[in-house]
Design a protein around this motif. Structure first.
Motif, PDB file in Angstrom:
ATOM      1  N   GLN A   1       3.625 -12.960   1.542  1.00  0.00           N
ATOM      2  CA  GLN A   1       3.147 -11.955   0.601  1.00  0.00           C
ATOM      3  C   GLN A   1       4.169 -11.711  -0.497  1.00  0.00           C
ATOM      4  O   GLN A   1       3.831 -11.668  -1.687  1.00  0.00           O
ATOM      5  CB  GLN A   1       2.837 -10.647   1.323  1.00  0.00           C
ATOM      6  CG  GLN A   1       2.183  -9.592   0.420  1.00  0.00           C
ATOM      7  CD  GLN A   1       0.910 -10.111  -0.244  1.00  0.00           C
ATOM      8  OE1 GLN A   1       0.008 -10.613   0.424  1.00  0.00           O
ATOM      9  NE2 GLN A   1       0.835 -10.006  -1.570  1.00  0.00           N
ATOM     10  N   ARG A   2       5.435 -11.554  -0.108  1.00  0.00           N
ATOM     11  CA  ARG A   2       6.477 -11.333  -1.102  1.00  0.00           C
ATOM     12  C   ARG A   2       6.573 -12.533  -2.050  1.00  0.00           C
ATOM     13  O   ARG A   2       6.688 -12.371  -3.270  1.00  0.00           O
ATOM     14  CB  ARG A   2       7.812 -11.106  -0.384  1.00  0.00           C
ATOM     15  CG  ARG A   2       9.031 -11.051  -1.294  1.00  0.00           C
ATOM     16  CD  ARG A   2       8.993  -9.872  -2.229  1.00  0.00           C
ATOM     17  NE  ARG A   2      10.222  -9.815  -3.038  1.00  0.00           N
ATOM     18  CZ  ARG A   2      10.331  -9.155  -4.170  1.00  0.00           C
ATOM     19  NH1 ARG A   2       9.285  -8.489  -4.647  1.00  0.00           N
ATOM     20  NH2 ARG A   2      11.466  -9.138  -4.834  1.00  0.00           N
ATOM     21  N   ALA A   3       6.525 -13.743  -1.501  1.00  0.00           N
ATOM     22  CA  ALA A   3       6.609 -14.947  -2.324  1.00  0.00           C
ATOM     23  C   ALA A   3       5.407 -15.051  -3.257  1.00  0.00           C
ATOM     24  O   ALA A   3       5.546 -15.419  -4.436  1.00  0.00           O
ATOM     25  CB  ALA A   3       6.685 -16.184  -1.428  1.00  0.00           C
ATOM     26  N   PHE A   4       4.244 -14.711  -2.754  1.00  0.00           N
ATOM     27  CA  PHE A   4       3.040 -14.768  -3.593  1.00  0.00           C
ATOM     28  C   PHE A   4       3.151 -13.793  -4.757  1.00  0.00           C
ATOM     29  O   PHE A   4       2.799 -14.127  -5.895  1.00  0.00           O
ATOM     30  CB  PHE A   4       1.798 -14.446  -2.763  1.00  0.00           C
ATOM     31  CG  PHE A   4       0.527 -14.424  -3.575  1.00  0.00           C
ATOM     32  CD1 PHE A   4      -0.143 -15.598  -3.877  1.00  0.00           C
ATOM     33  CD2 PHE A   4       0.016 -13.230  -4.061  1.00  0.00           C
ATOM     34  CE1 PHE A   4      -1.303 -15.583  -4.654  1.00  0.00           C
ATOM     35  CE2 PHE A   4      -1.143 -13.195  -4.826  1.00  0.00           C
ATOM     36  CZ  PHE A   4      -1.795 -14.384  -5.125  1.00  0.00           C
ATOM     37  N   ASP A   5       3.663 -12.588  -4.490  1.00  0.00           N
ATOM     38  CA  ASP A   5       3.811 -11.588  -5.554  1.00  0.00           C
ATOM     39  C   ASP A   5       4.764 -12.085  -6.643  1.00  0.00           C
ATOM     40  O   ASP A   5       4.501 -11.923  -7.837  1.00  0.00           O
ATOM     41  CB  ASP A   5       4.322 -10.273  -4.969  1.00  0.00           C
ATOM     42  CG  ASP A   5       3.285  -9.584  -4.083  1.00  0.00           C
ATOM     43  OD1 ASP A   5       2.098  -9.949  -4.185  1.00  0.00           O
ATOM     44  OD2 ASP A   5       3.667  -8.713  -3.296  1.00  0.00           O
TER      45      ASP A   5
END
Length: 363
Positions: free
Chosen positions: A38-42
């Motif tokens: 999720q953090r990487a996608f953001d």
């Protein structure tokens, strides 16, 4: 154009992404590989970069010029080794390893041909870079003492070594810790939401190199605090720097006093843009911004400068910031923690990277 990949999705990754976004004609992010989906996608969505599940997948798809590791401290040595196995130049976030044993293993890879540099950026921050240039101009004479309260641990030690022109010379290290109450200020999460008194953790360490002395003083809040400022004292045979002022003897009867002045575009109705041009003292420039006209903070300028230097390094140029220097910074940092824990002085010993630093003289 330098294309680099990033491994990690933590808070510090933003600095590398912002540097590339501000200098699109010089830097490009080839891809982002991270284990926190999720953090990487953001991050990938916010900066418009390609996202990959692993460093190997990113390298195969993008063939970057080098890869930045910005992961947790325990994970960093393993990620560096994996990238080295793929013959990929690495720019490691600081520190490259947490223990002396891990650093010795990384240095063995370096001696076998691995291309490892470290993202130590504080000496590239404009205000520090200007004062380093002034200190090594000869105006102050030989530098014998530095007292620094600006950054923690290995970052502060890096600055102290550079001001003193110290490589791997033997050091006797003493240190003490203190705690004191302080009204809570801003953190990585933003300004405080209510009044609260917290405990401020302080470390004072001295590094006695025989003919040169470094003193590091840092409290845990200084990077964000509104009331805990930075301090610097650099003493030489002919003069000294105190924060943003310098005084020196032109001859034995002629004292000269100058002030370091930031020169920026966009002030007082100026229409050139909004960026730092450089820093002057007296009639000279002591720092010129290598990233203008990019709109970046001082720390972002330093990170962008390192990325540009890393691009030069992988094409056969000089070190951006060598693994040897970063290992010595971290080694002395470990000794200062040991001295603080035991209350006893600790003396440094030669390490495998010491010979590499034996001729160290760069400002």
């Amino acid at each position: 154009m330098a294309r680099f990949g990033i491994v990690g999705a933590g808070w510090r990754v933003n600095w590398f992404l912002r540097a590339a976004r501000a200098l699109p004609e010089k830097l490009q992010v080839a891809g982002l590989a991270a284990r926190r989906p999720q953090r990487a996608f953001d991050l990938a969505d916010a900066y418009g970069v390609n996202l990959y599940r692993s460093p190997s997948e990113m390298i195969a798809a993008e063939t970057p010029d080098f890869v930045v590791t910005s992961v947790s401290l325990p994970a960093n040595p393993t990620i560096i080794c994996q990238l080295v196995e793929q013959d990929m130049p690495v720019l490691s976030e600081t520190p490259p390893a947490t223990t002396v044993e891990e650093m010795i293993e990384l240095w063995a890879l370096q001696e076998q041909g691995a291309r490892i540099q470290v993202a130590e950026q504080f000496h590239r921050q404009p205000h520090h870079a200007a004062r380093l240039a002034f200190a090594h101009s000869g105006r102050l004479g030989p530098i014998s003492q530095v007292q620094l309260s600006a950054c923690h641990g290995y970052h502060g030690i890096s600055l102290i070594r550079r001001f003193l022109s110290v490589g791997a010379e033997q050091a006797t290290v003493t240190a003490r810790r203190f705690t004191s109450p302080l009204l809570q200020g801003p953190t990585r999460q933003g300004p405080p939401l209510e009044e609260e008194v917290s405990q401020s953790n302080q470390l004072i360490a001295t590094f006695d190199f025989g003919d040169r002395l470094g003193i590091l003083d840092f409290t845990s809040e200084q990077y964000f605090s509104w009331v805990r400022g930075q301090r610097l004292l650099v003493r030489g045979e002919r003069g000294e720097i105190i924060d943003d002022k310098a005084a020196y003897l032109q001859d034995f009867r002629t004292p000269i006093n100058v002030q370091f002045t930031r020169c920026s575009a966009g002030l007082d109705g100026n229409l050139e843009g909004n960026y730092l041009k450089g820093i002057q003292a007296g009639e000279q420039w002591w720092y010129r911004n290598p990233t203008l006209p990019a709109e970046l903070s001082e720390d972002e300028i330093a990170v962008a400068d390192l990325l540009l230097r890393m691009a030069t390094y992988v094409r056969g140029g000089e070190d951006a910031y060598s693994l040897a220097e970063a290992c010595q910074d971290r080694y002395l940092d470990i000794l200062s923690a040991q001295a603080a824990d035991t209350g006893q002085p600790v003396t440094s010993q030669p390490q495998p990277w010491s010979e590499y630093l034996s001729s160290y003289s760069k400002p």
